[in-house]
Design a protein around this motif. Structure first.
Motif, short mmCIF file in Angstrom:
data_model
loop_
_atom_site.label_atom_id
_atom_site.label_comp_id
_atom_site.label_asym_id
_atom_site.label_seq_id
_atom_site.Cartn_x
_atom_site.Cartn_y
_atom_site.Cartn_z
N ARG A 52 0.83 -1.21 0.00
CA ARG A 52 0.00 0.00 0.00
C ARG A 52 0.86 1.25 0.00
NH1 ARG A 52 -0.25 -2.16 4.88
NH2 ARG A 52 -2.16 -3.30 4.42
N VAL A 53 0.26 2.34 -0.46
CA VAL A 53 0.88 3.66 -0.40
C VAL A 53 -0.18 4.63 0.11
CG1 VAL A 53 0.45 4.01 -2.87
CG2 VAL A 53 2.02 5.53 -1.65
N VAL A 54 0.20 5.42 1.10
CA VAL A 54 -0.69 6.44 1.66
C VAL A 54 -0.27 7.79 1.09
CG1 VAL A 54 -1.44 7.61 3.77
CG2 VAL A 54 -1.04 5.13 3.79
N VAL A 55 -1.22 8.54 0.53
CA VAL A 55 -0.95 9.89 0.03
C VAL A 55 -1.39 10.87 1.11
CG1 VAL A 55 -1.48 11.60 -1.77
CG2 VAL A 55 -1.25 9.17 -2.36
N THR A 56 -0.44 11.65 1.64
CA THR A 56 -0.76 12.51 2.78
C THR A 56 -1.46 13.80 2.39
OG1 THR A 56 1.42 13.57 2.76
CG2 THR A 56 1.15 11.61 4.16
N HIS A 57 -1.21 14.30 1.17
CA HIS A 57 -1.90 15.51 0.73
C HIS A 57 -1.73 15.67 -0.78
CE1 HIS A 57 2.21 16.91 1.82
NE2 HIS A 57 2.07 17.75 0.81
N PRO A 58 -2.57 16.51 -1.40
CA PRO A 58 -2.59 16.57 -2.87
C PRO A 58 -1.56 17.52 -3.46
CG PRO A 58 -4.36 17.91 -1.97
CD PRO A 58 -3.71 17.24 -0.80
N ASN A 59 -0.30 17.16 -3.37
CA ASN A 59 0.77 17.85 -4.09
C ASN A 59 1.46 16.83 -5.00
OD1 ASN A 59 0.35 20.40 -3.10
ND2 ASN A 59 2.04 20.37 -1.64
N ALA A 106 -0.36 10.17 9.23
CA ALA A 106 -0.34 8.73 9.51
C ALA A 106 0.46 8.48 10.78
CB ALA A 106 0.27 7.96 8.35
N ARG A 107 -0.13 7.78 11.73
CA ARG A 107 0.58 7.42 12.96
C ARG A 107 0.88 5.92 12.96
NH1 ARG A 107 -2.94 8.16 17.98
NH2 ARG A 107 -3.61 6.05 17.41
N ILE A 108 2.15 5.58 13.07
CA ILE A 108 2.53 4.18 13.25
C ILE A 108 2.34 3.89 14.74
CG2 ILE A 108 4.38 2.48 13.02
CD1 ILE A 108 5.51 4.27 10.79
N ASP A 109 1.32 3.12 15.05
CA ASP A 109 0.86 3.05 16.43
C ASP A 109 1.86 2.39 17.38
OD1 ASP A 109 -1.55 4.38 15.86
OD2 ASP A 109 -2.45 2.53 15.12
N ALA A 110 2.67 1.45 16.88
CA ALA A 110 3.62 0.76 17.75
C ALA A 110 4.79 1.65 18.15
CB ALA A 110 4.15 -0.50 17.06
N THR A 111 5.06 2.69 17.37
CA THR A 111 6.27 3.49 17.60
C THR A 111 6.00 4.95 17.93
OG1 THR A 111 6.49 4.18 15.28
CG2 THR A 111 7.45 2.04 15.91
N ASP A 165 5.54 7.20 15.61
CA ASP A 165 6.00 8.03 14.50
C ASP A 165 4.80 8.64 13.78
OD1 ASP A 165 8.99 7.74 14.26
OD2 ASP A 165 8.42 5.63 14.30
N LEU A 166 4.87 9.93 13.51
CA LEU A 166 3.84 10.63 12.76
C LEU A 166 4.40 11.01 11.39
CD1 LEU A 166 2.40 13.04 15.49
CD2 LEU A 166 1.46 10.84 14.75
N ILE A 167 3.84 10.43 10.35
CA ILE A 167 4.24 10.74 8.98
C ILE A 167 3.32 11.86 8.50
CG2 ILE A 167 4.79 9.79 6.72
CD1 ILE A 167 6.16 8.32 9.05
N VAL A 168 3.90 13.04 8.24
CA VAL A 168 3.06 14.23 8.07
C VAL A 168 3.17 14.89 6.71
CG1 VAL A 168 3.20 14.66 10.56
CG2 VAL A 168 4.78 15.85 9.00
N GLY A 169 3.92 14.30 5.77
CA GLY A 169 4.12 14.99 4.50
C GLY A 169 4.75 16.35 4.74
N ASP A 170 4.32 17.36 4.01
CA ASP A 170 4.94 18.68 4.10
C ASP A 170 4.26 19.59 5.12
OD1 ASP A 170 6.66 17.80 2.15
OD2 ASP A 170 5.50 18.68 0.51
N LEU A 171 3.45 19.01 6.00
CA LEU A 171 2.87 19.79 7.09
C LEU A 171 3.97 20.43 7.94
CD1 LEU A 171 0.21 20.53 8.63
CD2 LEU A 171 0.64 18.49 10.03
N VAL A 172 5.10 19.72 8.06
CA VAL A 172 6.24 20.22 8.84
C VAL A 172 7.50 20.17 7.98
CG1 VAL A 172 7.71 19.83 10.85
CG2 VAL A 172 5.24 19.53 11.05
N HIS A 173 8.23 21.28 7.97
CA HIS A 173 9.56 21.35 7.35
C HIS A 173 10.53 21.72 8.48
CE1 HIS A 173 6.86 22.05 3.96
NE2 HIS A 173 7.85 21.94 3.09
N HIS A 174 10.86 20.79 9.34
CA HIS A 174 11.68 21.13 10.51
C HIS A 174 13.12 21.39 10.07
CE1 HIS A 174 12.25 21.46 14.79
NE2 HIS A 174 13.32 20.72 14.71
#
Length: 304
Positions: free
Chosen positions: A69-76, A167-172, A174-183
């Motif tokens: 599977r592939v999750v698309v986090t936002h439409p860019n 997307a949150r990997i529940d066991a760890t 980790d939050l996969i946020v796409g370009d919501l954050v550019h730290h």
């Protein structure tokens, strides 16, 4: 066109998280994937299929498990232009219904820019559009083959684009946020493409970052920049957005009568360059200053 692979060992009860990062030809975009020991879930696709191929090749250096599977986090486009590659591998694509609905319009806008304006592609060479295969609204939990879960959250507020999934990997945690954050990096400030026009919403983006803090995660894995703890990542992005908003507002106010040049495509470019220079001087520790040059027109035009 690609740079390094990072493979981080996670707790024994969880799988492994990997990341592929393109160079500037792909806008330094990070694609994460999660290997639960039985299957692989990818988050976002890269800007062109060639980079998606390179990402898949990098995954294959560490695992031969199927990419399911592939999750698309936002439409860019750097999040969905490589769907054709992953679909051919048999992966199911997943996005929020709002993201899926926005993708055709974003594709049309970006396709016109890259083919007709930038002339970096032709109609034949620009990536073919493919729609996502599965959608959700609100919140969705994916159960992996190992029994682990990944939870998808559709945020109520816009982020870097008009719609945003985390997307949150529940066991760890980790939050996969796409370009919501550019730290530690500059942000893409074009805004979401809505009804054929860029529509930046920094207030909404700042509110989306407040939502991020409440998702029970530990580490933000952004589409660009560096990984960081949730509180630090969200607070840092919010402070950056407020500062950039003030910088652009001040710059426009200081133009006086020359403000009219911002509405003239032949004259606006020099002002976008000037704003990029001001932003990189204001934030000397942030990388990827070229992103300001690409996207600042959206924020500028929203203030005219």
């Amino acid at each position: 066109m690609a740079t390094a692979l990072t493979l981080a060992a996670l707790p024994a009860t969880a799988g492994q998280l990997g990341v592929f990062q393109s160079d500037a030809n792909g806008f330094d975009t990070r694609t994460y994937w999660y290997d639960d020991g039985r299957e692989i879930t990818v988050f976002d696709t890269q800007f062109v299929p060639q980079l998606t191929d390179a990402m898949v090749a990098t995954i294959r250096k560490s695992s031969d498990r199927p990419i399911t599977r592939v999750v698309v986090t936002h439409p860019n486009p750097d999040k969905f232009n490589g769907l054709s590659v992953l679909h051919k591998l048999g992966a199911t694509s997943i996005a929020s219904k709002a993201t899926a609905d926005a993708m055709p319009g974003v594709d049309a806008y970006k396709r016109y820019f890259w083919v007709k304006i930038a002339k970096a592609f032709t109609d034949e060479t620009y990536p073919a559009f493919e729609a996502v295969k599965q959608t959700f609204s609100g919140k969705s939990t994916i159960t992996l083959a190992s029994g682990e879960t990944i939870t998808l959250f559709e945020l109520k507020n816009p982020g870097v684009s008009a719609t945003q999934t985390v997307a949150r990997i529940d066991a760890t945690g980790d939050l996969i946020v796409g370009d919501l954050v550019h730290h530690g990096a500059h942000a893409w400030l074009e805004g979401g493409i809505v009804e054929g026009k860029p529509r930046p919403d920094l207030k909404g983006w700042i509110a989306a970052l407040d939502e991020l803090k409440a998702l029970g995660g530990k580490t933000v894995r952004g589409g660009r920049g560096e990984d960081a703890p949730v509180e630090a990542a969200a607070a840092g992005q919010q402070a950056y957005l407020r500062a950039i908003d003030a910088l652009v507002t001040e710059y426009i106010a200081g133009l006086g009568a020359a403000k009219a040049e911002l509405a003239d495509p032949a004259k606006a470019g020099k002002h976008y360059t000037a704003i990029q220079e001001l932003a990189t001087a204001r934030f000397p520790d942030r990388k990827l200053g070229y992103l300001i040059g690409y996207g600042i027109y959206g924020l500028v035009n929203s203030k005219l």
